[in-house]
Design a protein around this motif. Structure first.
Motif, PDB file in Angstrom:
ATOM      1  N   MET A  20      10.816  -4.475   4.818  1.00 14.19           N
ATOM      2  CA  MET A  20      11.802  -3.815   4.087  1.00 14.19           C
ATOM      3  C   MET A  20      11.608  -4.148   2.329  1.00 14.19           C
ATOM      4  N   SER A  21      11.419  -5.450   2.022  1.00 13.10           N
ATOM      5  CA  SER A  21      11.033  -5.992   0.988  1.00 13.10           C
ATOM      6  C   SER A  21       9.859  -5.410   0.216  1.00 13.10           C
ATOM      7  N   GLU A  22       8.789  -5.480   1.102  1.00 11.04           N
ATOM      8  CA  GLU A  22       7.587  -4.619   0.502  1.00 11.04           C
ATOM      9  C   GLU A  22       7.747  -3.455   0.166  1.00 11.04           C
ATOM     10  N   ILE A  23       8.472  -2.599   0.952  1.00  7.37           N
ATOM     11  CA  ILE A  23       8.734  -1.282   0.377  1.00  7.37           C
ATOM     12  C   ILE A  23       9.619  -1.152  -0.697  1.00  7.37           C
ATOM     13  N   VAL A  24      10.469  -1.877  -0.931  1.00  5.32           N
ATOM     14  CA  VAL A  24      11.356  -1.952  -2.066  1.00  5.32           C
ATOM     15  C   VAL A  24      10.375  -2.434  -3.496  1.00  5.32           C
ATOM     16  N   ALA A  25       9.666  -3.430  -3.193  1.00  3.45           N
ATOM     17  CA  ALA A  25       8.635  -3.758  -4.361  1.00  3.45           C
ATOM     18  C   ALA A  25       7.769  -2.566  -4.640  1.00  3.45           C
ATOM     19  N   GLU A  26       7.359  -1.870  -3.686  1.00  6.56           N
ATOM     20  CA  GLU A  26       6.405  -0.859  -4.003  1.00  6.56           C
ATOM     21  C   GLU A  26       7.309   0.233  -4.687  1.00  6.56           C
ATOM     22  N   ARG A  27       8.375   0.650  -4.256  1.00  8.52           N
ATOM     23  CA  ARG A  27       9.226   1.562  -5.064  1.00  8.52           C
ATOM     24  C   ARG A  27       9.477   1.144  -6.630  1.00  8.52           C
ATOM     25  N   LEU A  28       9.638  -0.180  -6.898  1.00  7.15           N
ATOM     26  CA  LEU A  28       9.980  -0.668  -8.038  1.00  7.15           C
ATOM     27  C   LEU A  28       8.715  -0.691  -8.901  1.00  7.15           C
ATOM     28  N   ARG A  29       7.382  -0.886  -8.338  1.00  4.57           N
ATOM     29  CA  ARG A  29       6.266  -0.849  -9.126  1.00  4.57           C
ATOM     30  C   ARG A  29       5.893   0.725  -9.335  1.00  4.57           C
ATOM     31  N   MET A  30       6.230   1.402  -8.438  1.00  7.43           N
ATOM     32  CA  MET A  30       6.039   2.979  -8.794  1.00  7.43           C
ATOM     33  C   MET A  30       7.135   3.613  -9.875  1.00  7.43           C
ATOM     34  N   ASP A  96      17.877   1.109  -5.409  1.00  3.87           N
ATOM     35  CA  ASP A  96      18.453   2.138  -6.257  1.00  3.87           C
ATOM     36  C   ASP A  96      18.056   2.044  -7.743  1.00  3.87           C
ATOM     37  N   LEU A  97      17.919   0.815  -8.025  1.00  3.34           N
ATOM     38  CA  LEU A  97      17.526   0.394  -9.421  1.00  3.34           C
ATOM     39  C   LEU A  97      15.940   1.114  -9.569  1.00  3.34           C
ATOM     40  N   THR A  99      15.027   3.896  -8.345  1.00  2.00           N
ATOM     41  CA  THR A  99      15.203   4.948  -8.197  1.00  2.00           C
ATOM     42  C   THR A  99      15.765   5.464  -9.819  1.00  2.00           C
ATOM     43  N   ASN A 100      16.702   4.541 -10.402  1.00  5.19           N
ATOM     44  CA  ASN A 100      16.894   4.932 -11.717  1.00  5.19           C
ATOM     45  C   ASN A 100      15.861   4.709 -12.717  1.00  5.19           C
ATOM     46  N   LEU A 101      14.858   3.878 -12.335  1.00  5.22           N
ATOM     47  CA  LEU A 101      13.673   4.098 -13.277  1.00  5.22           C
ATOM     48  C   LEU A 101      12.872   5.368 -13.335  1.00  5.22           C
ATOM     49  N   GLY A 102      13.015   5.984 -12.055  1.00  2.00           N
ATOM     50  CA  GLY A 102      12.449   7.429 -12.002  1.00  2.00           C
ATOM     51  C   GLY A 102      13.302   8.321 -12.746  1.00  2.00           C
ATOM     52  N   GLU A 103      14.689   8.310 -12.530  1.00  2.25           N
ATOM     53  CA  GLU A 103      15.260   9.176 -13.481  1.00  2.25           C
ATOM     54  C   GLU A 103      15.261   9.114 -14.853  1.00  2.25           C
ATOM     55  N   HIS A 104      15.316   7.565 -15.389  1.00  2.00           N
ATOM     56  CA  HIS A 104      14.991   7.444 -16.789  1.00  2.00           C
ATOM     57  C   HIS A 104      13.400   8.350 -17.444  1.00  2.00           C
ATOM     58  N   THR A 105      12.286   7.870 -16.259  1.00  2.00           N
ATOM     59  CA  THR A 105      11.352   8.812 -16.576  1.00  2.00           C
ATOM     60  C   THR A 105      11.532  10.164 -17.110  1.00  2.00           C
ATOM     61  N   LEU A 106      12.339  11.012 -15.956  1.00  4.23           N
ATOM     62  CA  LEU A 106      12.502  12.258 -16.410  1.00  4.23           C
ATOM     63  C   LEU A 106      13.409  12.557 -17.441  1.00  4.23           C
ATOM     64  N   GLN A 107      14.196  11.910 -17.888  1.00  2.00           N
ATOM     65  CA  GLN A 107      14.881  11.885 -19.078  1.00  2.00           C
ATOM     66  C   GLN A 107      14.299  11.775 -20.489  1.00  2.00           C
ATOM     67  N   ALA A 108      13.170  10.868 -20.250  1.00  2.60           N
ATOM     68  CA  ALA A 108      12.579  10.662 -21.597  1.00  2.60           C
ATOM     69  C   ALA A 108      11.502  11.712 -22.100  1.00  2.60           C
ATOM     70  N   GLU A 109      11.852  12.133 -23.300  1.00  2.00           N
ATOM     71  CA  GLU A 109      11.114  13.079 -23.972  1.00  2.00           C
ATOM     72  C   GLU A 109      10.202  12.467 -24.802  1.00  2.00           C
ATOM     73  N   ARG A 110      10.357  11.562 -25.322  1.00  2.00           N
ATOM     74  CA  ARG A 110       9.505  11.093 -26.755  1.00  2.00           C
ATOM     75  C   ARG A 110       9.033   9.418 -26.292  1.00  2.00           C
ATOM     76  N   ASP A 111       8.008   8.898 -27.060  1.00  2.00           N
ATOM     77  CA  ASP A 111       7.866   7.519 -26.811  1.00  2.00           C
ATOM     78  C   ASP A 111       8.280   6.875 -28.040  1.00  2.00           C
ATOM     79  N   VAL A 112       9.378   6.067 -27.707  1.00  2.00           N
ATOM     80  CA  VAL A 112      10.063   5.326 -28.880  1.00  2.00           C
ATOM     81  C   VAL A 112      10.007   3.974 -28.720  1.00  2.00           C
ATOM     82  N   PHE A 113      10.306   3.315 -29.820  1.00  2.00           N
ATOM     83  CA  PHE A 113      10.460   1.686 -29.858  1.00  2.00           C
ATOM     84  C   PHE A 113       9.384   1.254 -28.994  1.00  2.00           C
ATOM     85  N   SER A 114       7.994   1.493 -29.500  1.00  2.00           N
ATOM     86  CA  SER A 114       6.869   0.895 -28.804  1.00  2.00           C
ATOM     87  C   SER A 114       7.036  -0.625 -28.705  1.00  2.00           C
ATOM     88  N   ASP A 115       7.433  -1.226 -29.672  1.00  2.00           N
ATOM     89  CA  ASP A 115       7.296  -2.732 -29.496  1.00  2.00           C
ATOM     90  C   ASP A 115       8.358  -3.363 -28.624  1.00  2.00           C
TER      91      ASP A 115
END
Length: 223
Positions: A20-30, A96-97, A99-115
């Motif tokens: 299960m931890s391997e699956i979760v780590a893979e999702r986080l990496r994705m 779940d977290l 998954t949040n990264l996936g949702e943040h990706t879909l919401q991002a329209e611009r590349d800001v705060f590159s630093d």
């Protein structure tokens, strides 16, 4: 149930938790890759495949309940099952977290705060998760303390990143009234991303804390 069979069930439970931890780590990496590459297809995969993590969690939760009921384990076996029950909860929440990264990706329209180096934070939390699960697999108490110490570094990275976002926002010039709403949405998304990654680190510490309790009956890291 014969004692030998019971021990086999305990061993299988440990193996299943590590899977299960391997699956979760893979999702986080994705999720991290989707965020870095603005890959909407990958983001959708992360979100959709969270169901697999949830199903694994439910199955392992039932395994823990069955093992507690079958022989009423004592001492080390009891701590192992109890700690494992808590650890799978932390793994599910890391899923779940992701998954949040996936949702943040879909919401991002611009590349800001590159630093702001979100990927560096993500790599650090992935390392913490890997180290925590290795400590669980190998019953390594010293590694549990090392994970807890690493969390201080991740917290500092997150604090510095959040401060950098706010400072750049304050100093930014030439923002028109029409851009304000979009800019604030980007700021909110980025701060949420930083917070979610910090929480991954917290869950890794929880795993290390429960592992230490499992190994030595030591609750020092539990908070």
């Amino acid at each position: 149930m014969p004692r030998e069979k019971y021990q086999e069930r305990l061993t299988q439970l440990r193996d299943d938790v590590l899977y299960m931890s391997e699956i979760v780590a893979e999702r986080l990496r994705m999720g991290m890759d989707a965020l870095a590459e603005k890959d909407e297809e990958l983001a959708h995969r992360v979100i959709e495949e969270d169901a697999e993590v949830n199903q694994l969690y439910l199955e392992l939760e039932q395994d823990c309940i069955d093992l507690l009921a079958l022989q009423q384990p004592v001492a080390g076996d009891l701590r192992f099952v109890a700690a494992t029950f808590k650890i799978i909860t932390d793994l599910e929440r890391i899923g779940d977290l992701a998954t949040n990264l996936g949702e943040h990706t879909l919401q991002a329209e611009r590349d800001v705060f590159s630093d702001v180096d979100v990927q560096r934070i993500g790599e650090a939390t992935l390392d913490m998760l890997d180290d925590a699960m290795t400590a669980y697999a190998e019953e390594n108490a010293d590694a549990c303390f090392a994970v807890a110490a690493d969390d201080d570094d991740v917290d500092e990275l997150c604090e510095n990143a959040s401060s950098a976002v706010m400072l750049e926002l304050i100093e930014r010039e030439g923002v028109t009234e029409e851009d304000v709403d979009a800019l604030m949405a980007d700021v909110s998304r980025l701060l949420l991303t930083i917070r979610d990654l910090e929480r991954v680190g917290d869950h890794a510490v929880n795993i290390a804390a429960r592992t230490l309790y499992m190994i030595e009956n030591n609750d020092e890291l539990i908070y």
